[in-house]
Enzyme design. Structure first.
Site, PDB file in Angstrom:
ATOM      1  N   ASP A  33     -10.939   3.627  19.906  1.00 38.78           N
ATOM      2  CA  ASP A  33     -12.014   2.966  20.762  1.00 38.78           C
ATOM      3  C   ASP A  33     -11.805   1.659  21.270  1.00 38.78           C
ATOM      4  O   ASP A  33     -11.491   0.648  20.142  1.00 38.78           O
ATOM      5  CB  ASP A  33     -13.342   3.283  20.157  1.00 38.78           C
ATOM      6  CG  ASP A  33     -14.434   3.147  21.236  1.00 38.78           C
ATOM      7  OD1 ASP A  33     -15.076   4.235  21.621  1.00 38.78           O
ATOM      8  OD2 ASP A  33     -14.594   2.083  21.814  1.00 38.78           O
ATOM      9  N   ILE A  34     -11.980   1.139  22.496  1.00 31.83           N
ATOM     10  CA  ILE A  34     -11.507  -0.148  22.833  1.00 31.83           C
ATOM     11  C   ILE A  34     -12.858  -1.147  22.109  1.00 31.83           C
ATOM     12  O   ILE A  34     -12.605  -2.354  22.052  1.00 31.83           O
ATOM     13  CB  ILE A  34     -11.615  -0.527  24.362  1.00 31.83           C
ATOM     14  CG1 ILE A  34     -10.880  -1.526  24.662  1.00 31.83           C
ATOM     15  CG2 ILE A  34     -12.939  -0.207  24.907  1.00 31.83           C
ATOM     16  CD1 ILE A  34     -10.595  -1.608  26.227  1.00 31.83           C
ATOM     17  N   ASN A  91     -21.732  12.676  22.848  1.00 34.17           N
ATOM     18  CA  ASN A  91     -22.867  12.612  23.545  1.00 34.17           C
ATOM     19  C   ASN A  91     -22.908  13.674  24.712  1.00 34.17           C
ATOM     20  O   ASN A  91     -21.769  13.700  25.638  1.00 34.17           O
ATOM     21  CB  ASN A  91     -22.949  11.115  23.999  1.00 34.17           C
ATOM     22  CG  ASN A  91     -23.146  10.123  23.018  1.00 34.17           C
ATOM     23  OD1 ASN A  91     -24.074  10.496  22.099  1.00 34.17           O
ATOM     24  ND2 ASN A  91     -22.728   9.120  23.151  1.00 34.17           N
ATOM     25  N   VAL A 100     -18.696   7.885  29.493  1.00 33.98           N
ATOM     26  CA  VAL A 100     -17.521   8.138  30.138  1.00 33.98           C
ATOM     27  C   VAL A 100     -17.853   9.761  30.549  1.00 33.98           C
ATOM     28  O   VAL A 100     -17.956  10.329  29.123  1.00 33.98           O
ATOM     29  CB  VAL A 100     -16.554   7.813  29.277  1.00 33.98           C
ATOM     30  CG1 VAL A 100     -15.163   8.236  30.150  1.00 33.98           C
ATOM     31  CG2 VAL A 100     -16.368   6.349  28.949  1.00 33.98           C
ATOM     32  N   HIS A 104     -15.657  13.559  24.859  1.00 35.83           N
ATOM     33  CA  HIS A 104     -14.984  13.149  23.785  1.00 35.83           C
ATOM     34  C   HIS A 104     -15.563  13.050  22.574  1.00 35.83           C
ATOM     35  O   HIS A 104     -16.945  13.177  22.631  1.00 35.83           O
ATOM     36  CB  HIS A 104     -14.757  11.691  24.164  1.00 35.83           C
ATOM     37  CG  HIS A 104     -15.792  11.041  24.591  1.00 35.83           C
ATOM     38  ND1 HIS A 104     -16.265  11.187  25.867  1.00 35.83           N
ATOM     39  CD2 HIS A 104     -16.394  10.046  24.057  1.00 35.83           C
ATOM     40  CE1 HIS A 104     -17.284  10.314  26.204  1.00 35.83           C
ATOM     41  NE2 HIS A 104     -17.382   9.372  24.879  1.00 35.83           N
ATOM     42  N   HIS A 106     -16.278  11.058  19.040  1.00 32.81           N
ATOM     43  CA  HIS A 106     -16.105   9.896  18.307  1.00 32.81           C
ATOM     44  C   HIS A 106     -15.917  10.202  16.818  1.00 32.81           C
ATOM     45  O   HIS A 106     -16.727  10.961  16.302  1.00 32.81           O
ATOM     46  CB  HIS A 106     -17.254   9.084  18.418  1.00 32.81           C
ATOM     47  CG  HIS A 106     -17.836   8.492  19.778  1.00 32.81           C
ATOM     48  ND1 HIS A 106     -17.628   7.137  20.178  1.00 32.81           N
ATOM     49  CD2 HIS A 106     -18.360   9.201  20.815  1.00 32.81           C
ATOM     50  CE1 HIS A 106     -18.023   7.002  21.451  1.00 32.81           C
ATOM     51  NE2 HIS A 106     -18.547   8.253  21.969  1.00 32.81           N
TER      52      HIS A 106
HETATM   53  P1  5GP Z   1     -19.805   7.399  25.226  1.00 30.53           P
HETATM   54  O1  5GP Z   1     -20.802   6.237  25.279  1.00 30.53           O
HETATM   55  O2  5GP Z   1     -19.453   7.850  26.602  1.00 30.53           O
HETATM   56  O3  5GP Z   1     -19.948   8.479  24.151  1.00 30.53           O
HETATM   57  O4  5GP Z   1     -18.474   6.478  24.765  1.00 30.53           O
HETATM   58  C1  5GP Z   1     -17.524   6.028  25.543  1.00 30.53           C
HETATM   59  C2  5GP Z   1     -16.737   5.168  24.608  1.00 30.53           C
HETATM   60  O5  5GP Z   1     -15.574   4.907  25.244  1.00 30.53           O
HETATM   61  C3  5GP Z   1     -17.252   3.963  23.945  1.00 30.53           C
HETATM   62  O6  5GP Z   1     -17.263   4.022  22.387  1.00 30.53           O
HETATM   63  C4  5GP Z   1     -16.329   2.532  24.725  1.00 30.53           C
HETATM   64  O7  5GP Z   1     -16.149   1.704  23.671  1.00 30.53           O
HETATM   65  C5  5GP Z   1     -15.112   3.476  24.869  1.00 30.53           C
HETATM   66  N1  5GP Z   1     -14.434   3.023  25.977  1.00 30.53           N
HETATM   67  C6  5GP Z   1     -14.687   2.717  27.115  1.00 30.53           C
HETATM   68  N2  5GP Z   1     -13.491   2.310  28.325  1.00 30.53           N
HETATM   69  C7  5GP Z   1     -12.426   2.648  27.414  1.00 30.53           C
HETATM   70  C8  5GP Z   1     -11.269   2.225  27.624  1.00 30.53           C
HETATM   71  O8  5GP Z   1     -10.704   1.708  28.589  1.00 30.53           O
HETATM   72  N3  5GP Z   1     -10.461   2.424  26.491  1.00 30.53           N
HETATM   73  C9  5GP Z   1     -10.681   2.912  25.369  1.00 30.53           C
HETATM   74  N4  5GP Z   1      -9.754   3.006  24.182  1.00 30.53           N
HETATM   75  N5  5GP Z   1     -12.062   3.124  25.162  1.00 30.53           N
HETATM   76  C10 5GP Z   1     -13.044   2.874  26.176  1.00 30.53           C
END
Ligand code: 5GP
Length: 122
Positions: A33-34, A91, A100, A104, A106
């Site tokens: 995760d970034i 989520n 996103v 996915h 986590h």
């Molecule tokens: P969500 O809130 O959709 O469950 O989690 C999305 C996750 O994607 C977040 O933890 C966020 O830090 C990660 N994320 C967003 N953009 C990028 C990216 O460009 N690269 C990577 N590796 N992770 C990302």
């Protein structure tokens, strides 16, 4: 919700945006995760176009479902959290606050994570 092929994870899967790969299986990819929320924070995504876990559970093949969880297993082993413990979270929908729109999981670990839901929560 229709799948948007311009989402950031679709771009990572197409190789248009870099990622730090942790594990890969036939139908899934795990990468760092970034913006990590714990010492270990890995995202595991199916290579297919699924908006969320709810969508994946409805439409993915049994092979894809098994493969996704095998990739979670491989990523947890690769990061060393299979021994110490980890939490997997996904989520779906507005109340869960997803960012996103590509399914996915986590994987969070590397330190004690505390209780998942605070005791004062309903
Ligand atoms: P969500 O809130 O959709 O469950 O989690 C999305 C996750 O994607 C977040 O933890 C966020 O830090 C990660 N994320 C967003 N953009 C990028 C990216 O460009 N690269 C990577 N590796 N992770 C990302």
């Amino acid at each position: 919700m229709a799948y948007d092929s311009n989402n950031i994870f679709a771009k990572i899967l197409r190789g248009e945006i870099p990622c730090t790969k942790v594990a890969e299986t036939e139908h899934s990819l795990a990468f760092e995760d970034i913006n990590p929320q714990a010492p270990t924070h890995v995202l595991v995504v199916p290579k297919g176009a699924y908006v969320s876990q709810h969508d994946f559970a409805d439409k993915a093949s049994a092979e894809e479902v098994k493969d996704l969880w095998q990739c979670v297993h491989a990523a947890a082993e690769a990061k060393g959290v299979a021994l110490t413990g980890y939490r997997s979270i996904s989520n779906h929908g507005a109340d869960s606050h997803p960012d996103v729109p590509h399914y996915h999981v986590h994987i969070l670990g590397g330190r004690p994570l505390g209780r998942m839901v605070r005791s004062e929560s309903p």
